[in-house]
Scaffold this motif. Structure first.
Motif, short mmCIF file in Angstrom:
data_model
loop_
_atom_site.label_atom_id
_atom_site.label_comp_id
_atom_site.label_asym_id
_atom_site.label_seq_id
_atom_site.Cartn_x
_atom_site.Cartn_y
_atom_site.Cartn_z
N UNK A 23 69.83 -84.46 -16.68
CA UNK A 23 70.77 -83.38 -17.39
C UNK A 23 71.54 -83.64 -18.39
N UNK B 142 73.66 -77.18 -24.01
CA UNK B 142 74.38 -77.04 -22.66
C UNK B 142 74.57 -75.98 -21.98
N UNK B 143 74.37 -74.88 -22.73
CA UNK B 143 74.68 -73.64 -22.25
C UNK B 143 73.84 -73.15 -20.92
N UNK B 144 72.66 -73.65 -21.14
CA UNK B 144 71.78 -73.22 -19.79
C UNK B 144 71.73 -74.14 -18.79
N UNK B 145 72.35 -75.41 -18.99
CA UNK B 145 72.24 -76.25 -18.06
C UNK B 145 72.85 -75.97 -16.75
N UNK B 146 74.12 -75.39 -16.65
CA UNK B 146 74.66 -74.77 -15.34
C UNK B 146 73.72 -73.81 -14.58
N UNK B 147 73.04 -73.05 -15.37
CA UNK B 147 72.10 -72.11 -14.77
C UNK B 147 71.22 -72.87 -13.75
N UNK B 148 71.06 -74.24 -14.03
CA UNK B 148 70.01 -74.74 -13.19
C UNK B 148 70.80 -75.37 -12.13
N UNK B 149 71.98 -75.04 -11.71
CA UNK B 149 72.84 -75.34 -10.67
C UNK B 149 73.52 -76.81 -11.05
N UNK B 150 73.36 -77.25 -12.07
CA UNK B 150 73.98 -78.46 -12.67
C UNK B 150 75.42 -78.55 -13.11
N UNK B 151 76.40 -79.01 -12.27
CA UNK B 151 77.76 -79.01 -12.65
C UNK B 151 78.14 -79.82 -14.00
#
Lengths: 256, 306
Positions: free
Chosen positions: B179, B187-196
């Motif tokens: 992550x 970083x924008x798509x990282x939360x879409x992977x369920x990553x806080x």
């Protein structure tokens, strides 16, 4: 129960009203389209639904559960997947790693597993890879699995993005212009894949698209957005013949 | 023989720079942010190590607990790393997170302020007096073909390298590391992977600070004197190493840290020692001019910021 429902959503950027009184109801297994001229607020709606912005007013529910104002990662893990209009891949990571990170919340092994390779790690990694390969197969990118994404052709990069979104196991998938910048061959392939995702995984899909042909062919119901407001909603046939839509968006000439 | 002697010294100095540089580099890589308070976190780590080791030694001397010295050393390193990681996370929470949407300059200034706060806080708490770090390793000297090596140096260099290897494995093999790498690219798509994102940001600060604390303890063991401004002296140089290594590169920061140690020591060997930094950093400046993005950085940076 609808997969995704939005009621009375309004959003302001400072004094600018970007979205006004927006309603949406996506039924399970439905393919929904959102069209509208540039700057109409289509991507803003995606950003509101995925939690990147919190709507000024309104209520969003995912399979009946309210998600308004939740953090993006919480909304994502409740089953909402999304792709972007412009490529948003992680440059120097492999295709497989992209799909792997999408399994973040399902990876259970921690430090010990990572450092010493416990049996749990092996089991989980094998599972993830199997699942990743199935998805990459589905989007036709399996042979790219170990390559770094930047070395892939454009169309393949977009398909990897799709596989990554699918790997989060969404209940509904939001696609922001899935065919943007594609040539005809890539476009046909992408449409085929979207259909396959819909048929094989039974996903509800909500997509923004500029190419009319694609929206008309893929979608069950289409909304037309102008200045943040829905001016028409209906089947492709109805939309194509709607005078307000033709006036505001499609142009008075031939609709292709 | 003098060459090898210098080599050994350079390895030790390089270990400090490398360990500190890694913290700068990780934060820069993952969050596109220069954490200017990091040098002071290193200083705080050294002081925490001082408190822990003094406390443990006092307990052992009182006979309250039977602790062999090697165990006190190990506990000092581990506890200092553990406690300092919270200092780092606190720095992120208080100094940077509220400024996520603010201009970059504001975040940089915030870091400088926190640095000054930490220095003066330690000054206020511990007084201006320099502190002697307790001798945790009974010094033994080995002579290998004319080169004098102390057991301290061996321990410092080996454990430092081990920690760097551990960080490398962490970044490569855990989901958190994955992550972190993803955030460095977009970083924008990282939360879409369920990553806080906040968790990963805090973790990045925590890990970097833990390594800085290890450097602090080793520093205390090697030159057993601590003062509240040691963080600035070494922190800035380690920052140079982080940039030289390339944005977000673990290997780069480590290599550049060691390189800095080598250049400093060898310059001081050849030239009068007062010229050391002048010549050493002229060399670095020259290298940066030729490779502006550092050893392993990306030539083009279209990176997004958090």
């Amino acid at each position: 129960m609808p997969s995704l429902q939005v009621e009375g959503m309004t959003h302001y950027f400072g004094g600018l009203r970007a979205v006004h009184g927006y309603d949406l109801r996506v039924e399970p297994g439905q393919i929904r389209g959102l069209i509208g001229p540039n700057g109409a607020g289509k991507t803003t709606i995606f950003n509101l639904v995925t939690g990147r912005y919190t709507p000024t007013e309104g209520r969003i529910t995912l399979e009946g559960e309210e998600i308004t104002g939740l953090e993006p990662h919480k909304i994502a893990s409740k089953g909402l997947g999304r792709t972007y209009q412009n490529l948003r891949l992680w440059r120097h990571m492999t295709v497989l790693e992209h799909v792997k990170l999408a399994r973040y919340s399902k990876i259970g092994y921690g430090l010990v597993g990572a450092f010493f390779g416990t049996s749990r790690r092996h089991r989980e990694e094998a599972e993830i890879e199997e699942r990743a390969n199935t998805l990459l197969e589905l989007v036709g990118a399996r042979h790219f699995a170990d390559q770094v994404v930047t070395s892939l052709p454009y169309g393949a990069q977009r398909r990897v993005e799709l596989a990554r979104a699918l790997a989060t196991e969404p209940k509904i998938l939001l696609l922001d212009e899935p065919t943007a910048g594609m040539n005809l061959e890539e476009l046909v392939q992408m449409m085929d894949i979207v259909r396959r995702i819909h048929d094989e995984l039974g996903l509800a899909i909500f997509l923004i698209e500029h190419r009319m042909k694609i929206v008309m062919e893929l979608c069950d119901v289409i909304q037309t957005l102008v200045f943040g407001q829905v001016i028409a909603e209906g089947t492709p046939n109805e939309i194509q013949r709607n005078p307000a839509v033709i006036d505001a968006y499609l142009g008075k000439d031939v609709v292709t | 023989m003098i060459f090898f002697q210098n080599l050994v010294n350079a390895l030790q100095l390089g270990s400090f720079y490398a360990l500190i540089a890694l913290g700068y580099s990780m934060v820069y890589g993952v969050l596109m942010l220069f954490n200017f308070a990091h040098g002071d976190v290193f200083m705080v780590g050294a002081y925490i190590g001082f408190l822990v080791s003094t406390g443990l030694l006092t307990l052992a001397n009182l006979g309250a607990v039977a602790l062999p010295t090697w165990l006190i050393l190990a506990l000092t390193i581990i506890l200092a790393m553990f406690l300092t990681s919270f200092v780092g996370m606190l720095v992120e929470r208080v100094g940077y997170r509220p400024l996520r949407g603010a201009p970059r300059a504001s975040a940089a200034i915030s870091g400088l302020m926190i640095g000054i706060f930490l220095e003066t806080f330690v000054l206020w708490l511990g007084g201006p007096k320099r502190r002697s770090f307790p001798a945790l390793i009974e010094s033994t000297t080995y002579e290998l073909g004319g080169v004098i090596v102390t057991n301290k140096k061996i321990v410092i260099v080996l454990v430092s390298m081990l920690l760097m290897l551990a960080l490398h494995l962490f970044v490569r093999r855990t989901k958190w590391g994955m992550a972190m790498r993803a955030m460095a690219y977009d970083y924008v798509v990282v939360p879409l992977m369920g990553v806080p994102l906040n968790t990963i940001a805090a973790l990045t600060f925590g890990l970097g600070s833990a390594l800085a604390a290890a450097a602090g303890v080793f520093f205390g063991i090697a030159y057993p004197v601590l003062d509240p401004y040691m963080g600035i002296r070494y922190g800035w140089k380690a920052f140079v190493a982080a940039i030289l290594g390339g944005r977000g590169s673990v290997l780069g920061a480590a290599l550049a840290g060691f390189m800095l140690g080598f250049i400093e020591i060898f310059v001081a060997w050849i030239f009068p020692s007062t010229w050391r930094d002048l010549i050493a950093y002229s060399i670095i400046l020259l290298i940066l001019t030729l490779r502006p993005h550092g050893f392993f950085g990306e030539p083009y940076s279209a990176q997004l910021r958090l």
